[in-house]
Design a protein around this motif. Structure first.
Motif, PDB file in Angstrom:
ATOM      1  N   HIS A   1      -3.656   5.316   3.061  1.00 19.28           N
ATOM      2  CA  HIS A   1      -4.697   5.008   4.047  1.00 19.28           C
ATOM      3  C   HIS A   1      -5.948   5.820   3.730  1.00 19.28           C
ATOM      4  O   HIS A   1      -5.890   6.831   3.019  1.00 19.28           O
ATOM      5  CB  HIS A   1      -4.204   5.344   5.458  1.00 19.28           C
ATOM      6  N   PRO A   2      -7.119   5.388   4.238  1.00 23.64           N
ATOM      7  CA  PRO A   2      -8.356   6.129   3.979  1.00 23.64           C
ATOM      8  C   PRO A   2      -8.303   7.532   4.560  1.00 23.64           C
ATOM      9  O   PRO A   2      -7.762   7.737   5.655  1.00 23.64           O
ATOM     10  CB  PRO A   2      -9.424   5.294   4.675  1.00 23.64           C
TER      11      PRO A   2
ATOM     12  N   TYR B   1     -18.992   4.406   2.438  1.00 20.81           N
ATOM     13  CA  TYR B   1     -18.175   3.489   3.237  1.00 20.81           C
ATOM     14  C   TYR B   1     -18.418   3.578   4.738  1.00 20.81           C
ATOM     15  O   TYR B   1     -18.048   2.666   5.478  1.00 20.81           O
ATOM     16  CB  TYR B   1     -16.689   3.740   2.953  1.00 20.81           C
ATOM     17  N   SER B   2     -19.040   4.638   5.190  1.00 17.77           N
ATOM     18  CA  SER B   2     -19.257   4.802   6.626  1.00 17.77           C
ATOM     19  C   SER B   2     -20.730   4.846   6.999  1.00 17.77           C
ATOM     20  O   SER B   2     -21.178   4.116   7.881  1.00 17.77           O
ATOM     21  CB  SER B   2     -18.566   6.084   7.107  1.00 17.77           C
TER      22      SER B   2
ATOM     23  N   LEU C   1      -9.987   0.060   1.704  1.00 14.60           N
ATOM     24  CA  LEU C   1      -9.598  -0.620   2.946  1.00 14.60           C
ATOM     25  C   LEU C   1      -8.141  -1.054   2.975  1.00 14.60           C
ATOM     26  O   LEU C   1      -7.720  -1.734   3.905  1.00 14.60           O
ATOM     27  CB  LEU C   1     -10.502  -1.841   3.165  1.00 14.60           C
ATOM     28  N   GLY C   2      -7.365  -0.702   1.972  1.00 16.68           N
ATOM     29  CA  GLY C   2      -5.945  -1.043   1.999  1.00 16.68           C
ATOM     30  C   GLY C   2      -5.476  -1.800   0.785  1.00 16.68           C
ATOM     31  O   GLY C   2      -4.499  -2.550   0.874  1.00 16.68           O
TER      32      GLY C   2
ATOM     33  N   HIS D   1     -14.180  -0.594  -2.733  1.00 15.41           N
ATOM     34  CA  HIS D   1     -14.195  -0.742  -1.274  1.00 15.41           C
ATOM     35  C   HIS D   1     -12.910  -1.414  -0.788  1.00 15.41           C
ATOM     36  O   HIS D   1     -12.318  -1.024   0.224  1.00 15.41           O
ATOM     37  CB  HIS D   1     -15.416  -1.553  -0.842  1.00 15.41           C
ATOM     38  N   ARG D   2     -12.450  -2.412  -1.523  1.00 16.44           N
ATOM     39  CA  ARG D   2     -11.219  -3.113  -1.151  1.00 16.44           C
ATOM     40  C   ARG D   2      -9.992  -2.201  -1.325  1.00 16.44           C
ATOM     41  O   ARG D   2      -9.037  -2.286  -0.551  1.00 16.44           O
ATOM     42  CB  ARG D   2     -11.076  -4.388  -1.987  1.00 16.44           C
TER      43      ARG D   2
ATOM     44  N   SER E   1       0.805  -1.216   0.000  1.00 15.23           N
ATOM     45  CA  SER E   1       0.000   0.000   0.000  1.00 15.23           C
ATOM     46  C   SER E   1       0.839   1.267   0.000  1.00 15.23           C
ATOM     47  O   SER E   1       0.306   2.368  -0.196  1.00 15.23           O
ATOM     48  CB  SER E   1      -0.935   0.014   1.226  1.00 15.23           C
TER      49      SER E   1
ATOM     50  N   ARG F   1      -6.732  -4.373  -0.930  1.00 10.78           N
ATOM     51  CA  ARG F   1      -6.782  -5.832  -0.832  1.00 10.78           C
ATOM     52  C   ARG F   1      -6.757  -6.434  -2.241  1.00 10.78           C
ATOM     53  O   ARG F   1      -7.226  -5.819  -3.190  1.00 10.78           O
ATOM     54  CB  ARG F   1      -8.054  -6.254  -0.083  1.00 10.78           C
TER      55      ARG F   1
ATOM     56  N   VAL G   1     -15.974  -8.489   0.093  1.00  9.88           N
ATOM     57  CA  VAL G   1     -15.079  -7.464   0.623  1.00  9.88           C
ATOM     58  C   VAL G   1     -14.070  -8.074   1.591  1.00  9.88           C
ATOM     59  O   VAL G   1     -12.898  -7.688   1.616  1.00  9.88           O
ATOM     60  CB  VAL G   1     -15.886  -6.336   1.315  1.00  9.88           C
ATOM     61  N   GLU G   2     -14.495  -9.068   2.380  1.00  9.51           N
ATOM     62  CA  GLU G   2     -13.632  -9.668   3.388  1.00  9.51           C
ATOM     63  C   GLU G   2     -12.758 -10.803   2.848  1.00  9.51           C
ATOM     64  O   GLU G   2     -11.930 -11.351   3.582  1.00  9.51           O
ATOM     65  CB  GLU G   2     -14.476 -10.206   4.547  1.00  9.51           C
TER      66      GLU G   2
END
Length: 493
Positions: free
Chosen positions: A79-80, A230-231, A412-413, A408-409, A75, A415, A388-389
């Motif tokens: 960061h977000p 996202y929130s 989140l960093g 979204h991924r 990354s 992914r 996503v996970e």
């Protein structure tokens, strides 16, 4: 003589009582010894079973497995970052109301709602909780609160704009300005639309999808879109709980899994006109479906041209070849995030011949899924959470969910997300089928083709060179597919 006999009798009686007591005591001691001896064995056996069970439920990585296929790109300190700038001000929205009719499937509605949050802020309006699409292909009767955490949505955006659950009673009967906002519009367009407030207190938006441009918007508006998606736009508690449970169940079967968005569904194949690998009867069934679907504008499609151009979703067999070429072992667990696969088990077996460990959500928690059975959008929300996970996400075709999950991924960093180059793969698949490539050469070409398509950090792409006018906006990479750089910052920033 009588006294001596009586004394002897008492002595014999005491001896007899003592003997009985002694025998009882010895029997008790022996019983306790036997009990503890066998209890010890039972406890040891149970401990062995527990250890064996734990060992079975927590599979270890294969030492010979190529771990690089699971590793995400670095990354680089990104960061977000979704907090507003110092000059940002919340919208007041007094006596101005924006009602919205969201259209499309789950992710089309989600990104559309995020757009409407930003539009309401630009127009200084109060947003009424959007109504969800109940007439689309999915025919889902779910309300906003069935899919999303309504109270959290209102509270999370409290510092941005006012959101209410329904129009005030005294406003409901007032005439509304019904507006179909132009797609991919900028802030200037919506500032012009504020002229509508001179004659109306309520503006009704007929569609919510793609109402905002991807680029050239103020930083605070872009970050507001990210805060909303996202929130604030969190799924309802029942969906969140079941989604977490399904992920945990997957993790007990395999510590790592691939989420495959397999867009090999009847409506998708009919819409794209892709019939490669299907029977003549199946191809005709899809043609008839396309002909009868009023809102699908293109009725006659050349399937061969579609495939060569890379517009067709990968077939289950092609997905199996693709994953194998990338280096994933046959033991890989694959979660299918999709609806009913066209052709059923017959078509799915073409993927299982390469990767037997294929699972659907219905195979993980059938009883809990009953309440979601007739609600396609709620079921899609579970697929979204699991995707996503996942350790690796792979979409077999581009689309709203594929773009939303990828974005979204990234948020989140970064992914690992592998996006197949479908146009390039078609040529390689055909060479393999014609016997012009061996397995090693095929794998080398596939890996080389996807070296830079695995979710590594990069700024959002613009339109292709030479494209002018409004077509540029349509062909730009979606903001929600890659919210970098506005919502993803480096540590230096």
């Amino acid at each position: 003589m009588g006294n001596r006999g009586h004394t002897q009798y008492r002595t014999t009686r005491r001896t007899s009582n003592f003997s009985i007591t002694l025998y009882i005591f010895l029997f008790f001691v022996l019983s306790m010894f036997v009990f503890f001896y066998y209890t010890k064995d039972i406890v040891e056996d149970e401990q062995k079973l527990v250890l064996a069970s734990e060992k079975k439920e927590e599979p270890e990585f294969d030492e010979n497995e190529d771990n690089s296929v699971w590793e995400a790109s670095k990354s680089h300190g990104l960061h977000p970052c979704i907090k507003p700038t110092a000059k940002y001000k919340a919208a007041l929205g007094w006596k101005r109301y924006l009602t919205v009719k969201s259209n499309g499937g789950l992710n089309q509605m989600r990104t559309g709602i995020a757009d409407m949050v930003a539009v309401a802020h630009v127009m200084n309006a109060t947003l009424v909780i959007p109504q969800l699409d109940k007439r689309s292909f999915w025919q889902d009767s779910s309300t906003f609160s069935d899919i999303f955490d309504e109270n959290h949505f209102i509270k999370a955006l409290r510092g941005d704009l006012m959101i209410i659950k329904e129009l005030p009673k005294e406003i409901e009967s007032l005439p509304r300005a019904r507006k179909h906002f132009t797609s991919w519009s900028g802030v200037g367009y919506y500032e012009e639309m504020t002229q509508l407030w001179k004659e109306h207190q309520v503006i009704h938006v007929a569609k919510s999808d793609s109402r905002l441009a991807n680029n050239e918007l103020p930083l605070d508006i872009q970050r507001l879109r990210c805060r909303a998606l996202y929130s604030a736009l969190r799924f309802s508690p029942p969906i969140e709980r079941l989604g977490k449970k399904l992920v945990e169940q997957l993790r007990t079967r395999a510590k790592r899994y691939v989420a495959l968005h397999l867009r090999y569904e009847k409506d998708m194949l009919s819409f794209t006109g892709c019939t490669y690998g299907l029977t003549d009867a199946e191809a005709e069934e899809l043609r008839v479906m396309r002909e009868k679907t009023n809102h699908w504008k293109i009725k006659v499609i050349n399937s061969t041209e579609q495939r060569i151009g890379g517009f067709c979703p990968l077939t289950p067999k092609e997905v199996g070849l693709f994953l194998q070429a990338l280096g994933y072992p046959p033991s890989t667990f694959i979660y299918i995030a999709a609806g009913e696969i066209y052709g059923g088990n017959t078509r799915l077996s073409e993927l299982k011949s390469y990767f037997p460990n294929v699972v659907f959500k219905e195979m993980l928690a059938t009883p809990e899924l009953r309440e979601f059975a007739n609600h396609a959008s709620q079921a899609a929300a579970l697929d979204y959470l699991i995707s996503v996970e996942s350790d690796v996400f792979i979409p077999s075709h581009s689309g709203n969910m594929a773009r939303a999950v990828e974005g979204h991924r990234r948020f989140l960093g970064h992914r690992k997300t592998i996006t197949p180059d479908r146009k390039g793969l078609v040529e390689i698949f055909d060479q393999l089928e014609a016997g012009q490539l061996d397995g090693s050469s095929f794998s080398h070409l596939v890996r080389h083709l996807h070296k830079n398509r695995q979710g590594a950090p990069r700024k959002r792409a613009g339109a292709p060179p030479g494209v002018r006018g409004r077509a540029r906006s349509r062909l730009e990479e979606s903001f929600y597919q890659n919210p970098y750089p506005e919502c993803i910052c480096s540590s230096r920033e």
